[in-house]
Each structure stands twice: as structure tokens, then as C-alpha cells.
Design an enzyme around this catalytic site. Structure first.
Site, PDB file in Angstrom:
ATOM      1  N   ASN A  32       0.858  -1.189   0.000  1.00  0.00           N
ATOM      2  CA  ASN A  32       0.000   0.000   0.000  1.00  0.00           C
ATOM      3  C   ASN A  32       0.899   1.245   0.000  1.00  0.00           C
ATOM      4  OD1 ASN A  32      -2.216   1.912   1.888  1.00  0.00           O
ATOM      5  ND2 ASN A  32      -2.727   1.059  -0.076  1.00  0.00           N
ATOM      6  N   LEU A  33       1.736   1.297  -1.006  1.00  0.00           N
ATOM      7  CA  LEU A  33       2.850   2.248  -1.010  1.00  0.00           C
ATOM      8  C   LEU A  33       2.395   3.681  -1.234  1.00  0.00           C
ATOM      9  CD1 LEU A  33       5.384   0.129  -3.079  1.00  0.00           C
ATOM     10  CD2 LEU A  33       4.984   0.140  -0.613  1.00  0.00           C
ATOM     11  N   HIS A  37       7.296   5.628   0.925  1.00  0.00           N
ATOM     12  CA  HIS A  37       7.999   4.421   0.459  1.00  0.00           C
ATOM     13  C   HIS A  37       8.794   4.697  -0.821  1.00  0.00           C
ATOM     14  CE1 HIS A  37       4.398   2.545   2.538  1.00  0.00           C
ATOM     15  NE2 HIS A  37       5.383   1.923   3.131  1.00  0.00           N
ATOM     16  N   GLY A 149      11.929   4.431   7.039  1.00  0.00           N
ATOM     17  CA  GLY A 149      11.463   5.785   7.296  1.00  0.00           C
ATOM     18  C   GLY A 149      11.668   6.172   8.752  1.00  0.00           C
ATOM     19  N   SER A 188       0.295   4.432   5.453  1.00  0.00           N
ATOM     20  CA  SER A 188      -0.749   3.624   4.807  1.00  0.00           C
ATOM     21  C   SER A 188      -2.045   3.730   5.601  1.00  0.00           C
ATOM     22  CB  SER A 188      -0.307   2.168   4.725  1.00  0.00           C
ATOM     23  OG  SER A 188       0.870   2.092   3.957  1.00  0.00           O
TER      24      SER A 188
END
Ligand code: PAF
Length: 281
Positions: A32-33, A37, A149, A188
Site C-alpha cells: 500500500n505504497l 515508500h 522511514g 498507509s
């Protein structure tokens, strides 16, 4: 981009690159980029000859009442985005491939102390699941560097600690949080928010900014945090935690100077959001 569920195919491709003396960067994800990402992939492209990504919604890091089944799965769109950004190899294992004996019989990795507090206290077993799957993925991909991240500040610290403690020959790189124009950190889980909740959620970053400004101007740490909690409640959040810690090791803050981090976890409706802000007093 080659996409495979097979560990063997990942190993063979890695071996081909290694034989030529080429370097490998790895970006593990749960899919679910979003732009956060994609920024990791683009940074990875700059730092190694080949970029490998993984998409695996890891059941071991979800608690019994959490959103494992509802977690958004968008494989086709993710594949396009990864290949556009420069990834060359994508690993998409199933839970049966990662945990062939089931999760109960799986050897696990646990990072004590750092992993027991904050999100670790609110989500028991979460960081064991993260550390275990990341360790397995590292052993499968055997990258030179791996990128994560900074939004998941505690996760990043746990992974760095695991790599150091287990002497894994991998450089861990943290990349700055990517934010919406409103300041809301990309995640996400933002997809669970209504438009109204999304604009209310922007208060999380504003609150952390206010706390850091107040502390820099000499305010009492406790008061700054209390005011911050109230600001979150006033804008519709139910805070899980809002804390100020030493950025180096997450220890409690004493009077010394140094880099601090505000760590926040709060529910907007049923959605748990996390964020953090580092600053120097
Ligand atoms: O941050 C995430 O998306 C996950 O925790 C990770 C690192 C891919 C492990 O499942």
C-alpha cells in the site's frame, strides 16, 4: 522488475549480482505504497547498484485486535510504483513461506528495553514481530544497506540495535518523514481516515511543533507535554502516548542539553497514528 514469492529465486538473483561485485540496497515494506515508500526506493537507487523491495503484511507484528485483515493490499499499483522508482527485484512472500511451521514455533528476535516501551508497551509483541521478520528478510536478501522511514522512530532504533547486537553486516539508513501539505505524516493507515479526520489529524504535527518551541524557550517539559495532550484531545484525538525522550537512546530526559525527540501515538477514530519530531534544546 522481477517479482517472486520464492526465496530461492531471490537468492539466485542476489548471487548473480554479487558475483559481479555489485551492491544491493533493500527496502522492506508492507505494501500500500505512498510517497514515503517511493522516496525510500529512490534514495536506495542512489546508494547501491541494485534495489530490492519486499511486500509482506507480517501477521507476527499485528495484535489480536488489530487491523491485519483490513490492512490495505494494493499489489498491482505497488508493483508499478516500485518499478517506476527503480526497484529491480520484488519479494512478495506469503505467511506460509515466511513462517512454514506457523508463528508459534518460529524462532524470534526480541530487542529488550527499547522494544518494551512506548509502542512496545501499547502493542505487546509488535516489535518482536518486526525484528523477527526484518531479520529473516535480511537473511534472505543479504543487502549491503537497508532503508527505513524515520516516521517509525522506535522501529528504526530497534532495527539498528538488532543489527548491531547480532553483528549483521548491513548499514541501516533512516530517511526523513514525508508529509502531506498539512503536515500529516504519510502513512498507509491515513487511508482509513475520512477527509474531516485527515484535516483534524494535521494537529499532531502542529502540537509537536508547539511542544518543541515551548521547550526551546525554556518551558517546563511536563507542562509542555500536558498542554500538547490537551491540544490533541481538543482536536478529536485520543492520545495513546505523547512523550519527550532523549533521541539517542529513548531514555527519559534529564537536565542535560542534547537531541530530544517528541514521540506521539494517538487515535483518530479507530485509526492509530504515530509521529515524532527531533530537536535540540
Ligand atoms: O514499517 C513497516 O512497514 C514494517 O514494520 C516492516 C519494517 C516492513 C516490517 O514488517
Amino acid at each position: 522488475m522481477i517479482t517472486t514469492q520464492e526465496i530461492q529465486q531471490i537468492r539466485e538473483q542476489i548471487r548473480t549480482w554479487r558475483t559481479k561485485g555489485e551492491t544491493i540496497a533493500f527496502v522492506p515494506t508492507m505494501g500500500n505504497l505512498h510517497l514515503g515508500h517511493i522516496t525510500l526506493i529512490k534514495e536506495a537507487v542512489k546508494r547501491a547498484d541494485h534495489v530490492v523491495a519486499s511486500i509482506f503484511v507480517n501477521p507476527m507484528q499485528f495484535g489480536a485486535n488489530e487491523d491485519l485483515d483490513a490492512y490495505p493490499r494494493t499489489l498491482e499499483a505497488d508493483k508499478l510504483a516500485l518499478s517506476d522508482a527503480g526497484a529491480e527485484l520484488l519479494f512478495t512472500p506469503t505467511p506460509e513461506i515466511i513462517y512454514p511451521k506457523g508463528m508459534e514455533q518460529q524462532t524470534y528476535v526480541e530487542v529488550p528495553k527499547i522494544g518494551d516501551q512506548l509502542c512496545g508497551a501499547s502493542r505487546p509483541g509488535h516489535f518482536r514481530g518486526v525484528a523477527t521478520v526484518v531479520c529473516k528478510l535480511f537473511n534472505i536478501v543479504q543487502p549491503d544497506i537497508a532503508l527505513f522511514g524515520r516516521k517509525d522512530f522506535q522501529q528504526l532504533m530497534i532495527i539498528k540495535t538488532m543489527v548491531e547486537d547480532l553483528s549483521l553486516p548491513i548499514e541501516i539508513v533512516g530517511i526523513d518523514t514525508i508529509r502531506e501539505a498539512s503536515g500529516l505524516a504519510m502513512s498507509s493507515r491515513n487511508g482509513y481516515l475520512s477527509e474531516t479526520q485527515k484535516s483534524q489529524a494535521a494537529v499532531l504535527k502542529q502540537t509537536m511543533d508547539q511542544i518543541s518551541n515551548a521547550v526551546k524557550q525554556g518551558a517546563s517539559l511536563d507542562l509542555a507535554i500536558e498542554n500538547g495532550k490537551q491540544a490533541l484531545i481538543d482536536s478529536g484525538f485520543t492520545p495513546d502516548y505523547l512523550e519527550l525522550r532523549n533521541a539517542k537512546d529513548l531514555s527519559f530526559v534529564t537536565d542535560e542539553q542534547g537531541e530530544l525527540v517528541i514521540l506521539a501515538a494517538a487515535y483518530m477514530g479507530n485509526t492509530r497514528l504515530i509521529d515524532n519530531l527531533c530537536f535540540t534544546r
